[in-house]
Motif scaffolding. Sequence first.
Motif, PDB file in Angstrom:
ATOM      1  N   ARG A  63       0.844  -1.188   0.000  1.00 34.60           N
ATOM      2  CA  ARG A  63       0.000   0.000   0.000  1.00 34.60           C
ATOM      3  C   ARG A  63       0.882   1.241   0.000  1.00 34.60           C
ATOM      4  O   ARG A  63       2.014   1.229   0.498  1.00 34.60           O
ATOM      5  N   ASN A  64       0.336   2.331  -0.521  1.00 32.88           N
ATOM      6  CA  ASN A  64       1.038   3.606  -0.485  1.00 32.88           C
ATOM      7  C   ASN A  64       0.927   4.182   0.925  1.00 32.88           C
ATOM      8  O   ASN A  64      -0.180   4.429   1.403  1.00 32.88           O
TER       9      ASN A  64
ATOM     10  N   ASP B 195       1.211   7.042   1.969  1.00 34.93           N
ATOM     11  CA  ASP B 195       0.507   8.321   1.959  1.00 34.93           C
ATOM     12  C   ASP B 195      -1.007   8.156   1.977  1.00 34.93           C
ATOM     13  O   ASP B 195      -1.736   9.131   2.178  1.00 34.93           O
ATOM     14  N   SER B 196      -1.488   6.918   1.754  1.00 33.64           N
ATOM     15  CA  SER B 196      -2.936   6.676   1.773  1.00 33.64           C
ATOM     16  C   SER B 196      -3.458   6.432   3.185  1.00 33.64           C
ATOM     17  O   SER B 196      -4.653   6.211   3.380  1.00 33.64           O
ATOM     18  N   ILE B 197      -2.565   6.485   4.168  1.00 38.96           N
ATOM     19  CA  ILE B 197      -2.931   6.208   5.565  1.00 38.96           C
ATOM     20  C   ILE B 197      -2.617   7.432   6.408  1.00 38.96           C
ATOM     21  O   ILE B 197      -1.470   7.877   6.484  1.00 38.96           O
ATOM     22  N   GLN B 198      -3.648   7.999   7.025  1.00 41.64           N
ATOM     23  CA  GLN B 198      -3.475   9.186   7.861  1.00 41.64           C
ATOM     24  C   GLN B 198      -3.355   8.795   9.324  1.00 41.64           C
ATOM     25  O   GLN B 198      -4.149   8.009   9.828  1.00 41.64           O
TER      26      GLN B 198
ATOM     27  N   ASP C  79     -14.297   7.473   0.987  1.00 43.40           N
ATOM     28  CA  ASP C  79     -12.853   7.288   0.834  1.00 43.40           C
ATOM     29  C   ASP C  79     -12.142   7.007   2.155  1.00 43.40           C
ATOM     30  O   ASP C  79     -10.918   6.971   2.194  1.00 43.40           O
ATOM     31  N   THR C  80     -12.924   6.811   3.232  1.00 41.26           N
ATOM     32  CA  THR C  80     -12.315   6.732   4.557  1.00 41.26           C
ATOM     33  C   THR C  80     -12.759   5.500   5.331  1.00 41.26           C
ATOM     34  O   THR C  80     -13.957   5.231   5.458  1.00 41.26           O
TER      35      THR C  80
ATOM     36  N   THR D 281      -7.673   3.691   6.349  1.00 42.28           N
ATOM     37  CA  THR D 281      -7.104   4.923   5.792  1.00 42.28           C
ATOM     38  C   THR D 281      -6.828   5.947   6.889  1.00 42.28           C
ATOM     39  O   THR D 281      -6.099   6.907   6.660  1.00 42.28           O
TER      40      THR D 281
END
Length: 235
Positions: free
Chosen positions: A24-25, A27-30, A199-200, A218
């Motif tokens: 996974r990227n 940056d896709s996980i906050q 998206d979350t 995410t």
Amino acid sequence: MSSIIDSLKRVQQQIVQTAVQCERNPDSIQLLAVSKTKPVNAVIEAADAGQRAFGENYGQEGVEKIRAVRSLRPDLKLEWHFIGPVQSNKTRPIAENFDWVHAVDRERIAKRLSDQRPEGMKPINICLQVNISGEASKSGVAPEEVLSLAKAVSEYPNVKLRGLMAIPEPEMDPVKQHEPFKAMKALFNLLKENGFGVDTLSMGMSADMVPAIQEGATIVRIGTAIFGVRDYANR
């Protein structure tokens, strides 16, 4: 280096490592730093280290902290998430001060947040809380009711449905930890298949962050691993 900065770096590194391992990227996980019961200076210290999103569980404490940070450090542009249970008679200060609400489990809550969102502010981002483990003591909509609740809350103009949130029942078995997160990802995909632009997936805390990321989280909500054990006496 302070303990908060050091701990923040360790959590960030673990997120990146886990993301890379499951292709996974990162940056896709906050990373959402859960600052409930922690003092304003702890938030500022984490913010100065680059952290921008903070989560609060208690309305009055959260609002006071938001205002204090803004007064002390107006240069900091932070994102504030309300992640605790939402009482219908206490929605106004949440609607007026927070950017996100993670625990919407009734249409009435979404309506009040929409009605009480001040004019000129962007719609407040919301997630529907799912009682994915079926615990009688825990808030959240039943999985089979997610689709109908999503349809209802999407009608309100000043809330924006972003996705789903869950707090699964604690599980020590690392294999079984994955099961509720997989079920949440399936519900998330169901919403997308039905035309919702979500998206979350807000799931995973200090003890189960890794399996949550592996199953598609995410946003991970991390408190203890960053700030240490909470001091509820100082609430």
